[in-house]
Design an enzyme around this catalytic site. Sequence first.
Site, PDB file in Angstrom:
ATOM      1  N   GLY A  45       0.838  -1.194   0.000  1.00  0.00           N
ATOM      2  CA  GLY A  45       0.000   0.000   0.000  1.00  0.00           C
ATOM      3  C   GLY A  45       0.870   1.239   0.000  1.00  0.00           C
ATOM      4  O   GLY A  45       2.005   1.205   0.504  1.00  0.00           O
ATOM      5  N   GLN A  50       3.590   9.880   0.377  1.00  0.00           N
ATOM      6  CA  GLN A  50       4.831   9.113   0.565  1.00  0.00           C
ATOM      7  C   GLN A  50       5.808   9.297  -0.600  1.00  0.00           C
ATOM      8  O   GLN A  50       6.996   9.028  -0.459  1.00  0.00           O
ATOM      9  CB  GLN A  50       4.529   7.627   0.776  1.00  0.00           C
ATOM     10  N   CYS A  95       5.451   0.231   7.342  1.00  0.00           N
ATOM     11  CA  CYS A  95       5.200   1.357   6.446  1.00  0.00           C
ATOM     12  C   CYS A  95       6.478   1.654   5.673  1.00  0.00           C
ATOM     13  O   CYS A  95       7.560   1.687   6.263  1.00  0.00           O
ATOM     14  CB  CYS A  95       4.786   2.579   7.268  1.00  0.00           C
ATOM     15  N   LEU A  96       6.349   1.875   4.373  1.00  0.00           N
ATOM     16  CA  LEU A  96       7.532   2.177   3.562  1.00  0.00           C
ATOM     17  C   LEU A  96       8.205   3.479   3.997  1.00  0.00           C
ATOM     18  O   LEU A  96       9.392   3.667   3.733  1.00  0.00           O
ATOM     19  CB  LEU A  96       7.157   2.237   2.075  1.00  0.00           C
ATOM     20  N   HIS A 137      -4.807   2.389   7.328  1.00  0.00           N
ATOM     21  CA  HIS A 137      -3.403   2.826   7.401  1.00  0.00           C
ATOM     22  C   HIS A 137      -3.124   3.894   6.337  1.00  0.00           C
ATOM     23  O   HIS A 137      -2.549   4.944   6.638  1.00  0.00           O
ATOM     24  CB  HIS A 137      -2.483   1.609   7.206  1.00  0.00           C
ATOM     25  N   GLU A 138      -3.537   3.614   5.097  1.00  0.00           N
ATOM     26  CA  GLU A 138      -3.266   4.558   3.997  1.00  0.00           C
ATOM     27  C   GLU A 138      -4.080   5.837   4.153  1.00  0.00           C
ATOM     28  O   GLU A 138      -3.593   6.934   3.854  1.00  0.00           O
ATOM     29  CB  GLU A 138      -3.540   3.910   2.642  1.00  0.00           C
ATOM     30  N   HIS A 141      -2.457   8.382   6.322  1.00  0.00           N
ATOM     31  CA  HIS A 141      -1.434   9.192   5.633  1.00  0.00           C
ATOM     32  C   HIS A 141      -2.047  10.464   5.044  1.00  0.00           C
ATOM     33  O   HIS A 141      -1.407  11.518   5.035  1.00  0.00           O
ATOM     34  CB  HIS A 141      -0.789   8.396   4.498  1.00  0.00           C
TER      35      HIS A 141
END
Length: 174
Positions: A45, A50, A95-96, A137-138, A141
């Site tokens: 995701g 990001q 998370c990236l 989660h996304e 952001h």
Amino acid sequence: MIRQIITYPDKRLFMRSNEVERFDKELHTLLDDMYETMRAKNGIGLAAIQVAVPLRALIINLPDEEGNQHKEDLLELINPIIVESKGTQVYTEGCLSVPEYYDDIERAKWVRVEYYDREGNKKSLESEGLLAVAIQHEMDHLDGHLFIEKLPYLKRKKFEKEWKKKKKATKAKG
Ligand code: QAP
Ligand code: CO
């Protein structure tokens, strides 16, 4: 094109992203680049912020039972809103933008989300389990929130300490 992923504690990760107003070529290129970037970094995701673009757009591509990702399963959510949620579940998240850190986070078990696709068509989706976790989660952001903000105080302190230590180690290496 693979874009650079910004990482904690970059202040842009804590800003609210803006609504998408034009469902044009520029948006499509952004979504295509996000997909390429996410796959290159082994993610499931990614939110636009990001890759340093403050727009309310996110993508999710969950693996199948064998752990393989298929582009046909790609979800693109533009200007999403959670309209209903139920229950709770705990999942070990990563998370990236917070590489190599994972921890248990509690979220809703089931969510209904309304959003737009890349062409600007209004859609609705019901999800539970991992997909519900990924959506929440996304979507965090988009409002400038990271999963580590949900950690209990002492765990967050431990995270900050380890993060500083890691940063020093990479600096020393050059
Ligand atoms: C968000 O997370 C998510 O630390 C997506 O070294 C989290 O793709 C969705 C990743 C939990 C569902 C459940 C993280 C890759 C990828 C790392 C990711 C790393 C390499 C995280
Ligand atoms: Co993330």
